[in-house]
Scaffold this motif. Structure first.
Motif, PDB file in Angstrom:
ATOM      1  N   THR A 162      37.754  11.730 134.187  1.00 51.85           N
ATOM      2  CA  THR A 162      38.061  10.563 133.359  1.00 51.85           C
ATOM      3  C   THR A 162      39.548  10.285 133.195  1.00 51.85           C
ATOM      4  O   THR A 162      39.907   9.253 132.630  1.00 51.85           O
ATOM      5  N   ILE A 163      40.425  11.189 133.648  1.00 53.44           N
ATOM      6  CA  ILE A 163      41.860  10.930 133.492  1.00 53.44           C
ATOM      7  C   ILE A 163      42.574  11.060 134.839  1.00 53.44           C
ATOM      8  O   ILE A 163      42.124  11.764 135.735  1.00 53.44           O
ATOM      9  N   ASP A 164      43.703  10.372 134.937  1.00 55.25           N
ATOM     10  CA  ASP A 164      44.426  10.274 136.211  1.00 55.25           C
ATOM     11  C   ASP A 164      44.849  11.624 136.771  1.00 55.25           C
ATOM     12  O   ASP A 164      44.775  11.845 137.982  1.00 55.25           O
ATOM     13  N   THR A 165      45.319  12.528 135.912  1.00 63.44           N
ATOM     14  CA  THR A 165      45.898  13.782 136.403  1.00 63.44           C
ATOM     15  C   THR A 165      44.875  14.698 137.065  1.00 63.44           C
ATOM     16  O   THR A 165      45.253  15.609 137.808  1.00 63.44           O
ATOM     17  N   GLU A 166      43.589  14.455 136.829  1.00 61.67           N
ATOM     18  CA  GLU A 166      42.556  15.285 137.449  1.00 61.67           C
ATOM     19  C   GLU A 166      42.255  14.877 138.892  1.00 61.67           C
ATOM     20  O   GLU A 166      41.716  15.670 139.673  1.00 61.67           O
TER      21      GLU A 166
END
Length: 324
Positions: A83-87
């Motif tokens: 759900t988040i960009d850094t993943e």
């Protein structure tokens, strides 16, 4: 038959997204579970709404992938939804590790993720597809007003509207990550988030524009779905994207008078405002389950509800016997 469980990472406040996956997954089998992970799950509302949660280290930790894999094995997880960009990059780089264990991370190919994460590459991608982008400005010869944003930013962090030269600082002029560009006047253009769905072959299967009426902390707080020129535009320009899969959230500016459409960014994951698209009929959790758990094909879908207004408000998740 063993349970077909799903894991949503960095769950945070994505209560509506967890509920949507629960609703669709439990139609297959009421025993199926939607689990969540977070670095601090006790303080993440979505973790308490899910069917169970685990604590994970930060994505930057060297043990992150191994720990996540072990959690998936323990919980019999078949699909991971980031759900988040850094993943995204680290999951795409380690995708084969999960696939070998019968687990599908819903993340595009590494090269496509890199295009989305670097606004310079995103602009080049749009131009290759004959999609207009905001005009770039030189730092040593700017025209005003102008807009500044980092090429690798998210959640509207480090963005600036500069109306005249006196507002420019050394930080703006010397920071190599900051891009100077044409200011798109919101009095003339509406900002749209477009929730698209791409199947496992990178083929476009759904396009649902939602106008951003009010944004809070980088996430849409009030929005409305619109069947307008953006739908045909995306169908024509982006009918197939190599390496894209699942929910791809795009942002465009649209001028209702001139019909000018300007590409802004691409986020290869569920956006915070996706629940509006889900409630309008764009059932991406169902599509993912059909493709990656049931092995079915997904048909093109355009029978979603237009002019559906979403007004968000804060609610509460209460945790009993909490000890800090």
């Amino acid at each position: 038959m063993a349970n077909q469980n799903i894991l949503i990472t960095s769950a945070g406040q994505r209560v509506s997204l967890v509920k949507a996956f629960q609703q669709e997954l439990k139609k297959l089998n009421s025993e199926n579970k939607v689990y969540t992970v977070d670095i601090n799950p006790v303080l993440a509302p979505a973790c308490h709404i899910s069917d169970g949660y685990k604590t994970v280290k930060r994505v930057s930790d060297e043990c992150y992938i191994n720990d996540l894999l072990e959690i998936c094995k323990e919980l019999n997880v078949k699909m991971i939804v980031p759900t988040i960009d850094t993943e995204l990059i680290i999951l795409s780089e380690n995708k084969d590790t999960f696939l070998k264990n019968g687990i599908t991370p819903v993340v595009g190919d590494k090269d496509f993720i890199k295009i989305c994460r670097d606004k310079r590459l995103t602009n080049a991608f749009f131009e290759e597809r004959d999609i207009e982008i905001p005009r770039a400005l030189e730092k040593d010869a700017p025209s005003f007003p102008l807009f500044i944003k980092p090429y690798d930013g998210s959640l509207s962090k480090d963005t600036f509207l500069v109306e005249n030269g006196s507002q420019l600082t050394d930080y703006h002029l010397t920071n190599p990550k900051l891009m100077f560009m044409e200011y798109i006047d919101p009095k003339e253009h509406d900002e749209y988030t477009v929730d698209t769905y791409f199947d496992k072959n990178g083929n476009l299967k759904c396009v649902i524009p939602r106008k951003r009426i009010f944004v809070r902390a980088g996430e849409v707080n009030k929005g409305v779905t619109r069947k307008n020129e953006i739908v045909n535009f995306v169908e024509k320009k982006l009918s197939n994207i190599n390496g894209a899969l699942g929910c791809i959230t795009m942002q465009f500016f649209f001028n209702n008078m001139t019909k000018r459409i300007i590409g802004i960014e691409i986020n290869p994951r569920f956006g915070g405002g996706y629940p509006l698209s889900y409630l309008a009929g764009a059932n991406y959790p169902k599509y993912l389950i059909e493709e990656y758990i049931l092995g079915k094909n997904v048909d093109y879908f355009d029978d979603w509800i237009s002019d559906l207004l979403m007004l968000r408000y804060d609610s509460e998740v209460l945790v009993h016997n909490y000890e800090y």
